[in-house]
Design a protein around this motif. Structure first.
Motif, mmCIF file in Angstrom:
data_model
loop_
_atom_site.group_PDB
_atom_site.id
_atom_site.type_symbol
_atom_site.label_atom_id
_atom_site.label_comp_id
_atom_site.label_asym_id
_atom_site.label_seq_id
_atom_site.Cartn_x
_atom_site.Cartn_y
_atom_site.Cartn_z
ATOM 1 N N TYR A 216 9.632 -1.177 48.280
ATOM 2 C CA TYR A 216 9.344 -1.846 47.015
ATOM 3 C C TYR A 216 10.572 -1.763 46.115
ATOM 4 C CZ TYR A 216 7.372 -2.779 42.413
ATOM 5 O OH TYR A 216 7.127 -3.300 41.174
ATOM 6 N N GLY A 217 11.032 -2.916 45.639
ATOM 7 C CA GLY A 217 12.183 -2.932 44.743
ATOM 8 C C GLY A 217 13.488 -3.145 45.480
ATOM 9 N N HIS A 218 14.568 -2.944 44.748
ATOM 10 C CA HIS A 218 15.881 -3.296 45.279
ATOM 11 C C HIS A 218 16.927 -2.253 44.907
ATOM 12 C CE1 HIS A 218 14.331 -7.177 46.476
ATOM 13 N NE2 HIS A 218 13.883 -7.381 45.246
ATOM 14 N N VAL A 219 17.152 -1.309 45.799
ATOM 15 C CA VAL A 219 18.287 -0.389 45.714
ATOM 16 C C VAL A 219 18.836 -0.221 47.126
ATOM 17 C CG1 VAL A 219 17.374 0.861 43.701
ATOM 18 C CG2 VAL A 219 16.915 1.713 46.014
ATOM 19 N N GLY A 220 20.047 0.318 47.243
ATOM 20 C CA GLY A 220 20.641 0.546 48.544
ATOM 21 C C GLY A 220 20.731 -0.720 49.361
ATOM 22 N N ASN A 221 20.386 -0.617 50.656
ATOM 23 C CA ASN A 221 20.404 -1.807 51.505
ATOM 24 C C ASN A 221 19.403 -2.854 51.047
ATOM 25 O OD1 ASN A 221 22.445 -1.753 53.453
ATOM 26 N ND2 ASN A 221 21.328 -0.313 54.740
ATOM 27 N N SER A 222 18.337 -2.414 50.385
ATOM 28 C CA SER A 222 17.347 -3.365 49.882
ATOM 29 C C SER A 222 17.896 -4.178 48.713
ATOM 30 C CB SER A 222 16.075 -2.619 49.454
ATOM 31 O OG SER A 222 15.553 -1.869 50.528
ATOM 32 N N ALA A 223 19.032 -3.757 48.189
ATOM 33 C CA ALA A 223 19.730 -4.524 47.150
ATOM 34 C C ALA A 223 20.941 -5.255 47.704
ATOM 35 C CB ALA A 223 20.172 -3.590 46.018
ATOM 36 N N ALA A 224 21.611 -4.656 48.679
ATOM 37 C CA ALA A 224 22.901 -5.182 49.141
ATOM 38 C C ALA A 224 22.795 -6.273 50.191
ATOM 39 C CB ALA A 224 23.751 -4.030 49.696
ATOM 40 N N VAL A 225 21.804 -6.177 51.063
ATOM 41 C CA VAL A 225 21.780 -7.054 52.245
ATOM 42 C C VAL A 225 21.588 -8.523 51.877
ATOM 43 C CG1 VAL A 225 20.529 -7.617 54.364
ATOM 44 C CG2 VAL A 225 21.065 -5.235 53.824
ATOM 45 N N PHE A 226 20.583 -8.833 51.077
ATOM 46 C CA PHE A 226 20.281 -10.238 50.800
ATOM 47 C C PHE A 226 21.431 -10.979 50.097
ATOM 48 C CE2 PHE A 226 18.464 -13.496 47.940
ATOM 49 C CZ PHE A 226 18.104 -14.435 48.910
ATOM 50 N N ASN B 98 14.266 6.253 54.157
ATOM 51 C CA ASN B 98 13.232 5.219 54.197
ATOM 52 C C ASN B 98 12.161 5.619 53.191
ATOM 53 O OD1 ASN B 98 11.708 3.000 54.975
ATOM 54 N ND2 ASN B 98 10.701 4.092 56.645
ATOM 55 N N PHE B 99 12.267 5.060 51.973
ATOM 56 C CA PHE B 99 11.384 5.415 50.873
ATOM 57 C C PHE B 99 10.505 4.226 50.484
ATOM 58 C CE2 PHE B 99 14.370 8.847 48.859
ATOM 59 C CZ PHE B 99 14.028 9.727 49.877
ATOM 60 N N SER B 100 9.411 4.539 49.827
ATOM 61 C CA SER B 100 8.539 3.492 49.294
ATOM 62 C C SER B 100 9.210 2.752 48.142
ATOM 63 C CB SER B 100 7.230 4.111 48.808
ATOM 64 O OG SER B 100 7.492 5.128 47.838
ATOM 65 N N ASN B 101 9.943 3.490 47.319
ATOM 66 C CA ASN B 101 10.572 2.949 46.108
ATOM 67 C C ASN B 101 11.700 3.888 45.709
ATOM 68 O OD1 ASN B 101 7.651 4.259 45.329
ATOM 69 N ND2 ASN B 101 9.284 5.049 43.995
ATOM 70 N N HIS B 102 12.518 3.479 44.747
ATOM 71 C CA HIS B 102 13.613 4.354 44.320
ATOM 72 C C HIS B 102 13.070 5.553 43.538
ATOM 73 C CE1 HIS B 102 13.659 3.171 40.069
ATOM 74 N NE2 HIS B 102 13.681 1.886 40.415
ATOM 75 N N GLY C 135 7.154 7.864 48.449
ATOM 76 C CA GLY C 135 6.772 8.290 49.784
ATOM 77 C C GLY C 135 7.900 8.016 50.750
ATOM 78 N N GLY C 136 7.880 8.690 51.891
ATOM 79 C CA GLY C 136 8.933 8.500 52.879
ATOM 80 C C GLY C 136 9.832 9.706 52.971
ATOM 81 N N SER C 137 10.905 9.554 53.693
ATOM 82 C CA SER C 137 11.772 10.703 53.939
ATOM 83 C C SER C 137 13.194 10.269 54.235
ATOM 84 C CB SER C 137 11.245 11.514 55.137
ATOM 85 O OG SER C 137 11.216 10.701 56.301
ATOM 86 N N ALA C 138 14.100 11.232 54.161
ATOM 87 C CA ALA C 138 15.484 10.997 54.578
ATOM 88 C C ALA C 138 15.523 10.865 56.098
ATOM 89 C CB ALA C 138 16.371 12.143 54.123
ATOM 90 N N ILE C 139 16.472 10.111 56.573
ATOM 91 C CA ILE C 139 16.631 9.891 58.010
ATOM 92 C C ILE C 139 17.707 10.834 58.529
ATOM 93 C CG2 ILE C 139 17.382 8.204 59.740
ATOM 94 C CD1 ILE C 139 16.075 6.053 57.997
ATOM 95 N N PRO C 140 17.424 11.592 59.583
ATOM 96 C CA PRO C 140 18.413 12.544 60.098
ATOM 97 C C PRO C 140 19.692 11.849 60.569
ATOM 98 C CG PRO C 140 16.240 12.945 61.047
ATOM 99 C CD PRO C 140 16.148 11.637 60.331
ATOM 100 N N ALA C 141 20.781 12.552 60.430
ATOM 101 C CA ALA C 141 22.060 11.999 60.870
ATOM 102 C C ALA C 141 22.036 11.667 62.357
ATOM 103 C CB ALA C 141 23.182 12.984 60.558
ATOM 104 N N SER C 142 21.295 12.440 63.127
ATOM 105 C CA SER C 142 21.225 12.183 64.566
ATOM 106 C C SER C 142 20.608 10.819 64.855
ATOM 107 C CB SER C 142 20.408 13.280 65.257
ATOM 108 O OG SER C 142 19.101 13.348 64.705
ATOM 109 N N GLU C 143 19.658 10.408 64.016
ATOM 110 C CA GLU C 143 19.039 9.096 64.203
ATOM 111 C C GLU C 143 19.998 7.982 63.803
ATOM 112 O OE1 GLU C 143 15.066 6.671 62.718
ATOM 113 O OE2 GLU C 143 15.013 8.859 62.946
#
Length: 287
Positions: free
Chosen positions: A12-22, A38-42, A49-57
């Motif tokens: 929901y919303g536009h930050v990070g890739n959700s702001a840059a890609v389009f 991968n968060f629900s919102n900023h 909700g959501g969590s940080a993604i491990p560097a290994s992923e």
């Protein structure tokens, strides 16, 4: 261009890739997003909700992209909010692999740490990693004035001190710097400025300041400037042209968002402003 963008994601919303890609896609660029969270919102909402993604992923995704032959096609690597402190290694490894396959590729780092009003809002280890390891590997960095001061380990509050801080950061490795928000005591009332500098000069552009907080605006600014500048990297006048075009697009996006009364950027509604902005702001050469 093909742009590999390693940043956060919100549903929901536009930050990070959700702001840059389009906006980058609207400019006609191919964008391959890799997420660091991968968060629900900023996080400005206070709850998410959501969590940080491990560097290994992150690394596993890049590995699989390389197996498809994608890394050799990357023209620009763009990174933003990193989430965990371990993401820096994944980003630096990716940049090195891309440049080994395509020596003409460039790396743009948006060193997201915080701002003058909120202070530092990332993991305390991340600013140190950015200053000591990530920024020296970048070709272009896009800090705000607060982040610039941290990177240069000095106060950036006047035009002269901001330019001095830019020089310090460029001496670390980057060939160009965009300061996405410049505040100085002698600026015109009700205005805000951006500054771009590279080996060919430095330019300052002024726009009216719109009195609201726009989460994600720095992410869009970094993406647009990286795209415009990287198409003619280091050529005389490229920083000037990229600064003026980015400023026009961002002002229209922010004006539309302000007029809407909405908290989130009106990113889709302002899509024509990325391609053919009607606003025009002339930058002044300051050295």
């Amino acid at each position: 261009m093909n742009i590999l963008s390693i940043q956060s994601h919100v549903s929901y919303g536009h930050v990070g890739n959700s702001a840059a890609v389009f906006p980058l896609q609207r400019l006609g660029h191919e964008v391959w997003p890799v997420y660091t969270v991968n968060f629900s919102n900023h996080t400005g909402y206070g709850q998410w909700g959501g969590s940080a993604i491990p560097a290994s992923e992150v690394t596993a995704i890049v590995d699989a992209m390389e197996a498809r032959g994608a890394l050799a096609q990357v023209d620009v690597v763009l990174s933003g909010y990193q989430g965990g402190a371990d993401i820096a290694d994944a980003i630096l490894s990716t940049v090195a692999r891309v440049k080994a396959l395509n020596p003409q590729a460039t790396y743009t780092c948006d060193p997201v740490m915080g701002n003058a009003k909120s202070g530092c809002f990332v993991n305390p280890a991340i600013p140190v990693l950015l200053r000591e390891r990530v920024v020296p590997a970048a070709d272009l960095v896009t800090p705000n004035q607060f982040e610039l001061g941290y990177l240069a380990d000095t106060e950036a509050s006047t035009l002269d001190s901001t330019l001095a801080a830019v020089d310090t950061v460029m001496a670390m490795g980057p060939r160009a710097v965009l300061v996405t928000s410049v505040h100085r005591p002698d600026a015109a009332p009700g205005s805000i400025e951006m500054l771009a500098a590279d080996a060919t000069g430095a330019w300052l552009v002024t726009t009216p300041h719109l009195p609201f907080k726009a989460n994600g605006s720095g992410d869009v600014t970094a993406a647009l400037f990286a795209a415009h500048y990287s198409q003619q990297f280091g050529e005389t006048g490229s920083a000037l042209q990229a600064l003026e075009r980015t400023t026009a697009s961002m002002f229209e996006l922010l004006q539309r968002t302000h007029d809407s009364g909405q908290r989130e950027l009106q990113l889709v509604q302002a899509q024509d402003s990325y391609v053919q902005p009607r606003a025009a702001f002339a930058a002044q050469q300051v050295r």
